[in-house]
Design an enzyme around this catalytic site. Structure first.
Site, PDB file in Angstrom:
ATOM      1  N   CYS A  92       4.660   4.111  -0.239  1.00  0.00           N
ATOM      2  CA  CYS A  92       5.758   3.367   0.387  1.00  0.00           C
ATOM      3  C   CYS A  92       6.201   2.160  -0.429  1.00  0.00           C
ATOM      4  CB  CYS A  92       5.357   2.903   1.782  1.00  0.00           C
ATOM      5  SG  CYS A  92       5.013   4.267   2.919  1.00  0.00           S
ATOM      6  N   GLN A 152      -1.177   8.488   8.344  1.00  0.00           N
ATOM      7  CA  GLN A 152      -0.918   7.088   8.647  1.00  0.00           C
ATOM      8  C   GLN A 152      -0.752   6.818  10.137  1.00  0.00           C
ATOM      9  OE1 GLN A 152       2.412   6.432   5.839  1.00  0.00           O
ATOM     10  NE2 GLN A 152       1.159   4.792   4.993  1.00  0.00           N
ATOM     11  N   ARG A 207      19.643   1.448  16.727  1.00  0.00           N
ATOM     12  CA  ARG A 207      20.065   1.810  18.091  1.00  0.00           C
ATOM     13  C   ARG A 207      20.213   0.513  18.899  1.00  0.00           C
ATOM     14  NH1 ARG A 207      15.844   5.169  16.891  1.00  0.00           N
ATOM     15  NH2 ARG A 207      14.458   4.101  18.359  1.00  0.00           N
ATOM     16  N   SER A 244       8.654   3.722  12.278  1.00  0.00           N
ATOM     17  CA  SER A 244       9.886   3.868  11.496  1.00  0.00           C
ATOM     18  C   SER A 244      10.335   5.325  11.519  1.00  0.00           C
ATOM     19  CB  SER A 244       9.651   3.424  10.049  1.00  0.00           C
ATOM     20  OG  SER A 244       8.592   4.160   9.458  1.00  0.00           O
ATOM     21  N   HIS A 345      13.094   3.756   6.956  1.00  0.00           N
ATOM     22  CA  HIS A 345      12.063   3.655   5.918  1.00  0.00           C
ATOM     23  C   HIS A 345      12.212   4.844   4.960  1.00  0.00           C
ATOM     24  CE1 HIS A 345       8.428   3.110   3.801  1.00  0.00           C
ATOM     25  NE2 HIS A 345       7.546   3.508   4.715  1.00  0.00           N
ATOM     26  N   CYS A 375       2.664  -1.984   3.250  1.00  0.00           N
ATOM     27  CA  CYS A 375       1.481  -1.131   3.310  1.00  0.00           C
ATOM     28  C   CYS A 375       1.811   0.205   2.669  1.00  0.00           C
ATOM     29  CB  CYS A 375       1.020  -0.947   4.744  1.00  0.00           C
ATOM     30  SG  CYS A 375       2.199  -0.096   5.810  1.00  0.00           S
TER      31      CYS A 375
END
Length: 389
Positions: A92, A152, A207, A244, A345, A375
């Site tokens: 990430c 994760q 949203r 995400s 993400h 992370c």
């Protein structure tokens, strides 16, 4: 010659839902990243032939995202053929690491002008699809962390239990992320930092009507009874709403040495005060941001109280929540424009997305110091401190 690395331009695409029919799902990833490269040189007026390298993050390097997508994007953007490109994977944090490599190369005198960025089209190249039926870790890793590493989402569940966060607290954080992002769009705060290759208006993942009550209706996303013997009872608090979403997007930063910026007649917008990368427990992989933050602050000779604005990637709500608790950071300074729960993400692009948002937040608020941290799967984490100039 002043080789201090500085940021002169930063831009990101708006976020598209990472599924078929999303706003960016008809684009090829190389073309989407090329849109960002083109925008960076157009905004700055820099001859693309002056770019010494393009370093791009991409996590799922398979299918359409294989074959060194950074180089493909350079060619798709119409840059001269002599401009190289390379693709990095620190999960990430891939594009945040790309920025570190670019800035460190400039400081070392190896580069004058570099673009660091990233891209991920999760709608067209699904997460983990590069593995196929293969085990990417091997028997020794499985033996060390018997019976093996975990996804994760399950790590998020473990940390939510260990830190004592309730489902309500996770949902409240998620709703606030959407509220802040929607408000920033409403006030025009994202206008300077974004382009919309899909023709849409705003981030498709935001949203505005999200409420805690609506989030409370969502089922757990990662419930897996087979892990109970290993980890004990879990309350299954992590949902699609407080995580995400799958996202399409690209982002990029144009970096130069101070001398190059002066030569091109460009104003440096920020400089780097510290970089850090750490390894941590790969099972509870999401908490590496805590030691990474401490390390980068130590290197920059700063305290938490010195930082005006923080960007902590919202892979899951529990991530910035545990980080804020450990470092005693009030939420007013944390992701003030919303985070990845709302803004998305797009894995390989998220590092430079955060930096683009952080830079514009500092400029718009008149503040000076910003820190971002990510992370990363496998228990690593990056952290960076920048100073607005």
């Amino acid at each position: 010659m002043d080789t201090t690395p500085v940021i002169v331009e930063a831009v990101r695409t708006t976020s598209g839902k990472g599924k078929p029919g999303g706003a960016l799902s008809d684009r090829h990833a190389a073309d989407l990243l090329a849109d960002v490269l083109t925008e960076l040189v157009n905004r700055s007026g820099v001859d693309p032939g002056a770019v010494d390298d393009v370093i791009a993050g991409c996590v799922t390097q398979g299918g359409e995202q294989a074959g060194n997508i950074a180089r493909s994007a350079v060619l798709a953007a119409g840059f001269p053929e002599h401009v190289p490109g390379t693709t990095v994977d620190r999960q990430c944090g891939s594009s945040q690491q790309a920025v570190h490599f670019a800035a460190q190369g400039i400081a070392a005198g190896a580069y004058d002008v570099v673009i660091a960025g990233g891209v991920e089209l999760m709608s067209r190249t699904p997460m983990f699809s590069q593995y196929g039926d293969h085990d990417p870790y091997g028997p020794r890793v499985a033996a060390r962390y018997s019976p093996g590493l975990i996804q994760q989402g399950l790590s998020a569940e473990l940390l939510a239990r260990e830190y004592g966060f309730s489902r309500l607290e996770l949902d409240e954080f998620a709703a606030e992320s959407h509220r802040r992002a929607a408000l920033t769009w409403e006030q025009g705060g994202f206008a300077r930092e974004t382009i919309s290759p899909g023709g849409g208006r705003g981030d498709e993942t935001v949203r505005a009507g999200t409420t805690v009550e609506k989030l409370a209706t969502l089922p757990p996303a990662f419930a897996d009874p087979s892990v109970l013997q290993r980890f004990g009872a879990l309350d299954w608090k992590v949902t699609a709403g407080n995580s995400s979403p799958y996202t399409d997007g690209a982002s990029g930063i144009l970096l130069m040495s101070r001398s190059a910026a002066e030569r091109f007649g460009l104003r440096p917008r920020a400089r780097f005060l510290g970089y850090a990368v750490v390894g941590d427990d790969p099972v509870r992989m999401l908490r590496g941001i805590v030691p990474a933050t401490k390390k980068v602050l130590d290197r920059a000779r700063l305290a938490v109280s010195d930082i005006d604005s923080f960007e902590v990637n919202e892979a899951f709500a529990v991530v910035p929540m545990l980080w804020a608790r450990e470092l005693k950071v009030d939420h007013d300074r944390l992701n003030p424009r919303g985070g990845a729960i709302a803004l998305g993400h797009p894995l390989g692009a998220s590092g430079t997305r955060l930096m683009t948002t952080l830079l514009h937040e500092l400029e718009d608020s008149g503040k000076t110091l910003g820190l971002q941290t990510m992370c990363e799967a496998g228990g690593t984490a990056n952290a960076t401190v920048i100073e607005r100039l």
